[in-house]
Design an enzyme around this catalytic site. Structure first.
Site, short mmCIF file in Angstrom:
data_model
loop_
_atom_site.label_atom_id
_atom_site.label_comp_id
_atom_site.label_asym_id
_atom_site.label_seq_id
_atom_site.Cartn_x
_atom_site.Cartn_y
_atom_site.Cartn_z
N THR A 104 37.33 -4.74 0.60
CA THR A 104 35.71 -4.45 1.41
C THR A 104 34.13 -4.59 1.46
OG1 THR A 104 37.20 -2.11 0.70
CG2 THR A 104 34.65 -1.98 1.50
N ARG A 154 44.76 9.93 3.85
CA ARG A 154 43.14 9.76 2.81
C ARG A 154 42.11 8.75 3.22
NH1 ARG A 154 40.71 5.10 0.43
NH2 ARG A 154 40.13 5.34 -1.75
N VAL A 155 40.66 9.01 3.02
CA VAL A 155 39.10 8.78 3.68
C VAL A 155 39.13 7.96 1.91
CG1 VAL A 155 37.63 9.13 4.14
CG2 VAL A 155 39.21 10.04 5.74
N GLY A 156 38.10 7.09 2.31
CA GLY A 156 37.34 6.58 1.29
C GLY A 156 36.08 6.63 0.99
N ASP A 157 35.17 6.09 0.48
CA ASP A 157 33.58 6.33 0.60
C ASP A 157 33.40 5.17 1.27
OD1 ASP A 157 35.24 3.71 -0.63
OD2 ASP A 157 33.21 3.12 -1.14
N THR A 160 32.25 -1.34 -3.37
CA THR A 160 33.10 -1.18 -2.89
C THR A 160 34.71 -1.02 -4.28
OG1 THR A 160 34.99 -3.19 -2.37
CG2 THR A 160 33.29 -4.17 -3.80
N GLY A 161 35.61 -0.85 -4.40
CA GLY A 161 36.17 -0.83 -5.46
C GLY A 161 37.08 0.82 -5.04
N GLY A 178 37.47 3.59 -4.17
CA GLY A 178 36.87 4.99 -3.98
C GLY A 178 36.49 6.33 -4.06
#
Ligand code: SD4
Length: 325
Positions: free
Chosen positions: A185, A213-216, A236-237, A239
């Protein structure tokens, strides 16, 4: 001081001098004119092509907002980057779904999540910020809006990403150990000549994530946060860990209380280390910039670095990590 008040107080407008929109801001007047640290662009991972793009724009006088958008677009278009934009790894069902967010110095933000078939989600996020009363659009609605705004649909699943996904389907081991299998990311922070900061973050998320799925990365406060009075941070990483600690917001608030960007990033990582006993199994990494243009970074696992462009010089900088091996 708002630009309007500045003009009123100094009488610039009355004297017939005009300021091009976006070329000067309140913060330029108050601070930072003689700051040697700026303009500067930094980004998660070794994305020097992206920071070069943003940094050169900044040196030519572009605003932080324009530079940060164009900067991350380099990685959205990069087919070899399997975690951002075109060529990003799909979810378990083969859908490439993108999350992106952009924040401008005036405190505004725009975001898209679960967006399919648009190569530059950050530009759609900017349109959400500038053309709608909302902050975030998701899925089908985000796609419809993008099309209305003139973005072209295209398949983002490349031959290579499809092949990798099909290989993955044969074993179906879901172990997203970021650093090792994913690069990654892009979160970027830019400070322009005028002392204003903008932030952006864009991703296809974790490879082979669950559908939906939605991340950070597109969440204000998690994958990025900015307060133009204080500084900004990007993450990053994993989420899920970043979302649960609201990491980027935490970093900016710690900088507000006097911590350096480095100390603030470290504290945010340590929250996750203390909170989640599984921390050895995933990466979390942050980069932050304060209003002086000072940069800091910290991560769980060794192997994370950030790219920087400053005064015509591009560099990749290893981040300090909690785990030393
Ligand atoms: C996510 N934080 O969606 C992103 C993924 C990432 O490095 O940063 N990959 O969880």
């Amino acid at each position: 001081m708002k630009r309007r008040n500045f003009i009123k107080k100094t009488g610039i407008a009355g004297a017939g001098l005009s300021l091009a929109p976006g070329l000067i801001s309140s913060s330029a007047i108050n601070h930072n004119y003689m700051n040697e640290n700026i303009p500067v662009a930094v980004a998660t991972w070794n994305f020097q092509n992206a920071t070069k793009m943003a940094g050169s724009m900044l040196e030519s006088g572009a605003t932080a907002l324009d530079a940060v958008e164009k900067g991350v677009m380099v990685e959205e278009a990069n087919l070899r980057n399997t975690t951002v934009g075109n060529g990003g790894a799909p979810d378990r069902d083969g859908n490439v779904t993108l999350d992106a967010c952009i924040m401008s110095p005036d405190g505004n933000a725009g975001a898209v999540v679960y967006l399919k078939e648009i190569e530059h989600p950050v530009s759609v996020a900017r349109k959400v910020m500038e053309e709608t009363p909302h902050v975030m659009l998701a899925g089908e609605g985000a796609l419809q809006f993008a099309i209305q705004q003139g973005f072209k649909r295209k398949s983002l699943l490349t031959e290579q990403s499809e092949k990798d996904w099909k290989n993955w389907l044969e074993h179906k081991k879901y172990q997203p150990i970021i650093n090792i299998e994913n690069h990654d990311t892009i979160g970027m922070l830019c400070m322009d000549k005028y002392g204003d900061i903008a932030a952006a973050c864009t991703t296809s998320g974790l490879s082979y994530k669950m559908n939906g799925r939605v991340g950070d990365s597109a969440l204000v406060g998690a994958g990025l946060f900015l307060d133009n009075e204080v500084g900004g941070a990007v993450g990053t990483g994993m989420g899920e860990a970043i979302m649960k600690s609201v990491g980027s917001f935490l970093i900016v608030e710690l900088m507000r209380l006097g911590k350096s960007p480095q100390e603030a990033c470290k504290e945010a990582v340590m929250r996750t280390v203390r909170q989640d006993p599984r921390y050895k199994k995933f990466q979390v990494a942050y980069v932050a910039m304060n209003k002086k243009g000072e940069i800091g970074s910290y991560c769980i696992h060794k192997g994370f670095s950030y790219a920087k462009f400053h005064k015509g010089e591009s560099s990749n900088n290893e981040s300090e990590s909690y785990l030393k091996e």
